[in-house]
Design an enzyme around this catalytic site. Structure first.
Site, mmCIF file in Angstrom:
data_model
loop_
_atom_site.group_PDB
_atom_site.id
_atom_site.type_symbol
_atom_site.label_atom_id
_atom_site.label_comp_id
_atom_site.label_asym_id
_atom_site.label_seq_id
_atom_site.Cartn_x
_atom_site.Cartn_y
_atom_site.Cartn_z
ATOM 1 N N LYS A 41 0.966 -0.973 0.207
ATOM 2 C CA LYS A 41 -0.001 -0.077 0.003
ATOM 3 C C LYS A 41 0.772 1.149 0.014
ATOM 4 O O LYS A 41 2.188 1.162 0.382
ATOM 5 C CB LYS A 41 -0.901 0.039 1.300
ATOM 6 C CG LYS A 41 -0.251 0.153 2.619
ATOM 7 C CD LYS A 41 -1.160 -0.188 3.838
ATOM 8 C CE LYS A 41 -0.217 0.134 4.933
ATOM 9 N NZ LYS A 41 -0.959 -0.819 6.196
ATOM 10 N N ARG A 135 -10.776 0.244 14.657
ATOM 11 C CA ARG A 135 -10.714 0.903 13.445
ATOM 12 C C ARG A 135 -11.766 0.493 12.365
ATOM 13 O O ARG A 135 -12.671 1.440 12.055
ATOM 14 C CB ARG A 135 -9.325 0.718 12.938
ATOM 15 C CG ARG A 135 -9.206 1.635 11.541
ATOM 16 C CD ARG A 135 -7.555 1.600 11.176
ATOM 17 N NE ARG A 135 -7.110 0.050 10.538
ATOM 18 C CZ ARG A 135 -5.791 0.228 10.271
ATOM 19 N NH1 ARG A 135 -5.089 1.223 10.018
ATOM 20 N NH2 ARG A 135 -5.436 -1.007 10.026
ATOM 21 N N TYR A 265 13.714 31.552 5.512
ATOM 22 C CA TYR A 265 12.444 32.010 5.846
ATOM 23 C C TYR A 265 12.355 32.247 7.368
ATOM 24 O O TYR A 265 12.903 31.279 8.215
ATOM 25 C CB TYR A 265 11.042 31.367 5.559
ATOM 26 C CG TYR A 265 10.868 31.332 4.156
ATOM 27 C CD1 TYR A 265 10.566 32.285 3.512
ATOM 28 C CD2 TYR A 265 11.183 29.926 3.513
ATOM 29 C CE1 TYR A 265 10.159 32.487 2.138
ATOM 30 C CE2 TYR A 265 10.796 30.009 2.114
ATOM 31 C CZ TYR A 265 10.333 31.213 1.330
ATOM 32 O OH TYR A 265 10.017 31.111 -0.088
ATOM 33 N N MET A 313 10.206 24.816 0.548
ATOM 34 C CA MET A 313 9.298 23.840 -0.118
ATOM 35 C C MET A 313 10.094 22.901 -1.081
ATOM 36 O O MET A 313 9.887 21.897 -1.274
ATOM 37 C CB MET A 313 8.386 24.674 -1.124
ATOM 38 C CG MET A 313 7.147 23.655 -1.796
ATOM 39 S SD MET A 313 6.092 24.756 -2.914
ATOM 40 C CE MET A 313 4.898 25.389 -1.489
HETATM 41 C C1 LIG Z 1 -0.342 -1.668 6.847
HETATM 42 C C2 LIG Z 1 -1.036 -2.780 7.500
HETATM 43 C C3 LIG Z 1 -0.191 -4.096 7.425
HETATM 44 C C4 LIG Z 1 1.358 -3.910 7.255
HETATM 45 O O1 LIG Z 1 1.774 -3.350 8.572
HETATM 46 P P1 LIG Z 1 3.389 -3.376 8.653
HETATM 47 O O2 LIG Z 1 3.542 -2.926 10.175
HETATM 48 O O3 LIG Z 1 4.060 -2.499 7.696
HETATM 49 O O4 LIG Z 1 4.060 -4.868 8.598
HETATM 50 C C5 LIG Z 1 -0.682 -5.219 7.730
HETATM 51 N N1 LIG Z 1 -2.381 -5.323 7.904
HETATM 52 C C6 LIG Z 1 -2.673 -4.144 7.734
HETATM 53 C C7 LIG Z 1 -4.364 -4.074 7.891
HETATM 54 C C8 LIG Z 1 -2.351 -3.054 7.337
HETATM 55 O O5 LIG Z 1 -3.439 -1.865 7.313
#
Ligand SMILES: *Cc1c(COP(=O)(O)O)cnc(C)c1O
Length: 381
Positions: A41, A135, A265, A313
């Protein structure tokens, strides 16, 4: 997708050989026949999801996890085979595409499952189970409810798994270890109730969970450790697992400022004496957090050099006085600078950097912006 013209302005180098090593060493440490779902991801935590996934696919990885449909589609369009799981919410308007691209969608709640059902599409899916993260997912405290809902949607949709997420698996505090054990047992209770469904994908581990809590053949969703970064600053990784990313830039200008002159800045830095200042063409829009202003450092020829003034930036300034005056180094335009990574005996580690500004390594690497070029090295060196 990356701006190739930024090679020699601001770029990251990614060592795909080291990625393979990280994967193999991690897998070696898991019980036999365990399966790894590669979490790619957020563009593989900033490392480039397509390249990372292709490399892992050659090692036999056939399951990838992403955060949204765009990421999933990009993998498919680049010929990534196997399963792709979207770990969170996708608006139901896109369910046709979930089918078209053969993606597995997470069911975040009963309400969401019902919405998906209303599309009349038989979506490939997995139920998230909430064992304490609060969550997403079905509330694991109500086992009967979980069983009922999982079985219901198993008969109505193409449900092939359930998973939960651990929220303190990386901590070695006693109360956190107990909490993790509790999460795992809540999850296992539910998994037992639905055993007869014979779902192929039952999983609870992230990187840290796989390292510390997996005792028998299991499915691990491996993210951060693939990239050679520990889940937190105090976790030691298995021997041989190393960061695969270095972030580099160059010096674009070198000059001398007099005592009393300010830099940048807000005039937050005032030279206490005559100082040599160099400018680096990387700034917060490249993902180099502005919080490093006046506290961060970079490496030049193996020496630590402090950032002075506010990070801009697109640029930042560093004080190279010690290098020029004490080390008698002649630096010029184009001199390579290490923002993250190793230079001779010095290293700027992602977790240490993160710690300086009160964040985690994940945020540092996933925040490196798209305009920073990614260069892939197949061989070591
Ligand atoms: C991001 C994520 C992972 C991976 O977590 P790491 O700590 O990077 O290994 C696994 N499961 C879910 C649901 C996640 O959102």
């Amino acid at each position: 997708m990356y701006c190739e013209n930024n090679i020699k302005r601001s770029w990251v180098e990614i060592d795909l050989e080291q990625l393979k090593k990280n994967y193999l060493i991690y897998k070696e440490n898991l019980p036999q026949n365990s399966k790894i779902v590669a979490v790619v991801k957020a563009d593989a935590y900033g490392h480039g999801d397509v390249k990372i996934s292709k490399t892992l696919m050659k090692l036999g990885v056939d399951y990838f996890a992403v955060s949204n449909l765009e990421e999933a589609k990009r993998l498919r369009k680049n010929n990534i085979k196997g399963e792709i799981l979207i770990l969170g919410y996708t608006p139901i308007e896109y369910m046709q595409e979930i089918i078209e691209y053969d993606i597995t969608q997470t069911l975040v709640s009963e309400e969401y499952a019902e919405l998906i059902l209303s599309t009349k599409l038989c979506i490939k899916c997995q139920f998230a189970i909430d064992t304490g993260m609060n969550r997403i997912g079905l509330n694991a405290n109500d086992i009967d409810y979980c069983e009922k809902i999982i079985k219901k949607y198993h008969s109505l949709l193409n449900l092939n798994g359930i998973f939960t997420h651990l929220c303190v698996a990386d901590s070695n505090k006693k109360e956190d270890e107990e909490f993790t054990q509790l999460q795992i047992s809540k999850f296992e209770n539910i998994a037992n109730r639905i055993k007869d469904l014979r779902l192929p994908y039952i999983h609870f581990s992230n990187s840290a969970g796989g390292m510390f809590y997996v005792k028998e053949t299991s499915i691990v969703r491996l993210g951060i450790i693939l990239y050679g970064i520990a889940p937190n600053i105090s976790t030691t990784l298995p021997n041989g697992i190393c960061p695969i990313l270095s972030w580099k830039s160059v010096l674009s200008m070198i000059k001398c400022v007099d005592k009393g002159e300010s830099i940048g800045y807000g005039r937050t830095y005032i030279a206490d004496k005559k100082r040599w200042i160099a400018t680096i063409p990387t700034g917060y829009a490249d993902g180099y957090c502005r919080k490093f202003s006046n506290i961060g450092y970079v490496l030049i020829r193996g020496y630590k050099v402090p950032i002075v003034g506010q990070i801009c930036m697109d640029q930042m300034m560093v004080d190279i006085t010690n290098l020029v005056v004490n080390e008698k180094k002649e630096l010029s335009i184009g001199e390579e600078v290490i923002l993250i990574g190793r230079s001779q005996n010095e290293e700027i580690e992602v977790n240490k950097m993160a710690n300086q500004i009160g964040t985690i390594g994940y945020e540092i690497v996933s925040g490196i912006s798209k305009r920073v070029a990614r260069i892939y090295k197949k061989n070591e060196g």
